[in-house]
Design an enzyme around this catalytic site. Structure first.
Site, PDB file in Angstrom:
ATOM      1  N   ASP A  10       0.875  -1.171   0.000  1.00 21.26           N
ATOM      2  CA  ASP A  10       0.000   0.000   0.000  1.00 21.26           C
ATOM      3  C   ASP A  10       0.920   1.231   0.000  1.00 21.26           C
ATOM      4  OD1 ASP A  10       0.859   0.431   2.619  1.00 21.26           O
ATOM      5  OD2 ASP A  10      -1.134   0.335   3.528  1.00 21.26           O
ATOM      6  N   HIS A  11       0.340   2.414   0.183  1.00 19.88           N
ATOM      7  CA  HIS A  11       1.128   3.645   0.137  1.00 19.88           C
ATOM      8  C   HIS A  11       2.214   3.663   1.216  1.00 19.88           C
ATOM      9  CE1 HIS A  11      -2.422   3.966   2.636  1.00 19.88           C
ATOM     10  NE2 HIS A  11      -1.824   4.907   3.353  1.00 19.88           N
ATOM     11  N   CYS A  68       3.378  -2.694   4.004  1.00 19.95           N
ATOM     12  CA  CYS A  68       2.478  -1.597   4.363  1.00 19.95           C
ATOM     13  C   CYS A  68       3.212  -0.741   5.378  1.00 19.95           C
ATOM     14  CB  CYS A  68       1.122  -2.109   4.844  1.00 19.95           C
ATOM     15  SG  CYS A  68       1.123  -3.077   6.365  1.00 19.95           S
ATOM     16  N   GLY A  69       2.486   0.056   6.160  1.00 26.43           N
ATOM     17  CA  GLY A  69       3.179   0.931   7.102  1.00 26.43           C
ATOM     18  C   GLY A  69       3.924   0.158   8.170  1.00 26.43           C
ATOM     19  N   THR A  70       3.247  -0.829   8.742  1.00 31.19           N
ATOM     20  CA  THR A  70       3.862  -1.643   9.793  1.00 31.19           C
ATOM     21  C   THR A  70       4.107  -3.090   9.388  1.00 31.19           C
ATOM     22  OG1 THR A  70       1.670  -2.249  10.589  1.00 31.19           O
ATOM     23  CG2 THR A  70       2.706  -0.323  11.629  1.00 31.19           C
ATOM     24  N   GLY A  71       3.452  -3.527   8.341  1.00 32.98           N
ATOM     25  CA  GLY A  71       3.451  -4.950   7.959  1.00 32.98           C
ATOM     26  C   GLY A  71       2.336  -5.719   8.654  1.00 32.98           C
ATOM     27  N   ILE A  72       1.744  -5.127   9.664  1.00 35.59           N
ATOM     28  CA  ILE A  72       0.770  -5.852  10.495  1.00 35.59           C
ATOM     29  C   ILE A  72      -0.549  -6.078   9.750  1.00 35.59           C
ATOM     30  CG2 ILE A  72      -0.592  -5.795  12.609  1.00 35.59           C
ATOM     31  CD1 ILE A  72       1.725  -4.144  13.867  1.00 35.59           C
ATOM     32  N   GLY A  73      -1.086  -5.026   9.158  1.00 38.23           N
ATOM     33  CA  GLY A  73      -2.354  -5.180   8.446  1.00 38.23           C
ATOM     34  C   GLY A  73      -2.219  -6.178   7.307  1.00 38.23           C
ATOM     35  N   HIS A 101      11.592 -22.908   9.693  1.00 38.22           N
ATOM     36  CA  HIS A 101      10.707 -23.639  10.598  1.00 38.22           C
ATOM     37  C   HIS A 101       9.232 -23.523  10.245  1.00 38.22           C
ATOM     38  CE1 HIS A 101      13.727 -23.871  14.221  1.00 38.22           C
ATOM     39  NE2 HIS A 101      14.246 -24.298  13.078  1.00 38.22           N
ATOM     40  N   HIS A 136       9.183 -30.007  11.606  1.00 41.22           N
ATOM     41  CA  HIS A 136       8.462 -28.765  11.305  1.00 41.22           C
ATOM     42  C   HIS A 136       7.293 -29.011  10.359  1.00 41.22           C
ATOM     43  CE1 HIS A 136      11.605 -26.756  13.435  1.00 41.22           C
ATOM     44  NE2 HIS A 136      12.528 -27.233  12.618  1.00 41.22           N
TER      45      HIS A 136
HETATM   46  C1  RB5 Z   1      -1.927   2.958   6.333  1.00 39.76           C
HETATM   47  O1  RB5 Z   1      -1.927   4.230   6.912  1.00 39.76           O
HETATM   48  C2  RB5 Z   1      -1.534   1.934   7.388  1.00 39.76           C
HETATM   49  O2  RB5 Z   1      -2.576   1.735   8.269  1.00 39.76           O
HETATM   50  C3  RB5 Z   1      -1.136   0.647   6.714  1.00 39.76           C
HETATM   51  O3  RB5 Z   1      -0.089   0.882   5.836  1.00 39.76           O
HETATM   52  C4  RB5 Z   1      -0.619  -0.468   7.616  1.00 39.76           C
HETATM   53  O4  RB5 Z   1       0.372  -0.004   8.474  1.00 39.76           O
HETATM   54  C5  RB5 Z   1      -1.621  -1.267   8.313  1.00 39.76           C
HETATM   55  O5  RB5 Z   1      -1.280  -2.205   9.045  1.00 39.76           O
END
Ligand code: RB5
Length: 145
Positions: A10-11, A68-73, A101, A136
Site C-alpha cells: 500500500d502507500h 504496508c506501514g507496519t506490515g501488520i495489516g 521452521h 516442522h
Molecule cells: C496505512 O496508513 C496503514 O494503516 C497501513 O499501511 C498499515 O500499516 C496497516 O497495518
C-alpha cells in the site's frame, strides 16, 4: 536459487517495495509487482494482500512480499487466506527462521518500521532461506488442518 516472486504494497510500504523489487530483480529473480504504484495516494492494504495471496495459491509464484506501514495489516489480511503462512518481522533472525521452521510463504514488512536497506536485507534473507521439513512439517500440517 532463482525464484518466481510476487510483491505488493500500500502507500505506506511503497518505498520499501520499490527497493526490494530492484534488489531481487538484480539478483536474478522474477518479480511480479502488483502495485501500488506510488506512495502518496491512500489505498487499502487488504485488497493488495488478497491479490498477492491468490498468485501464490494458484502456483504462479513461490514466495510473496507484502509491504504496508507496519506490515501488520498485510499479515492479518494474508493469514486469512487458506494456504498462506505470512510472517511480519523486522529482524534478520526471524526472516531466516520463518522460512526454516514455519515454511512462511509471505513476508510482511513495514515501511514505517524498517528503512530501505533493512527491508532489502530482510527480503534477501527470507528468499534465500529454505524450509527444513522434518518435525516442522508436522506442525505445518497442524496449522493447515
Ligand atoms: C496505512 O496508513 C496503514 O494503516 C497501513 O499501511 C498499515 O500499516 C496497516 O497495518
Amino acid at each position: 536459487m532463482i525464484m518466481k516472486l510476487v510483491i505488493a504494497a500500500d502507500h505506506g510500504g511503497y518505498d520499501i517495495k520499490e527497493a526490494i523489487k530492484a534488489a531481487l530483480t538484480a539478483d536474478g529473480h522474477e518479480v511480479l509487482d502488483l502495485g501500488t504504484d506510488n506512495g502518496t495516494d491512500s489505498v487499502d492494504y487488504p485488497a493488495f494482500a488478497k491479490a498477492l495471496c491468490a498468485v501464490i495459491t494458484e502456483g504462479k509464484a513461490t514466495l510473496g512480499i507484502l509491504c504496508c506501514g507496519t506490515g501488520i495489516g498485510m499479515s492479518m489480511a494474508a493469514n486469512k487466506q487458506k494456504g498462506i503462512r505470512a510472517a511480519v518481522l523486522s529482524d534478520e533472525y526471524s526472516a531466516r527462521l520463518t522460512r526454516n521452521h514455519n515454511n512462511a510463504n509471505v513476508l510482511c514488512l513495514g515501511g514505517r518500521v524498517v528503512d530501505n536497506e533493512k527491508a532489502v536485507l530482510l527480503a534477501r534473507t527470507f528468499v534465500g532461506a529454505e524450509f527444513e521439513g522434518g518435525r516442522h512439517q508436522r506442525r505445518i500440517d497442524m496449522l493447515e488442518a
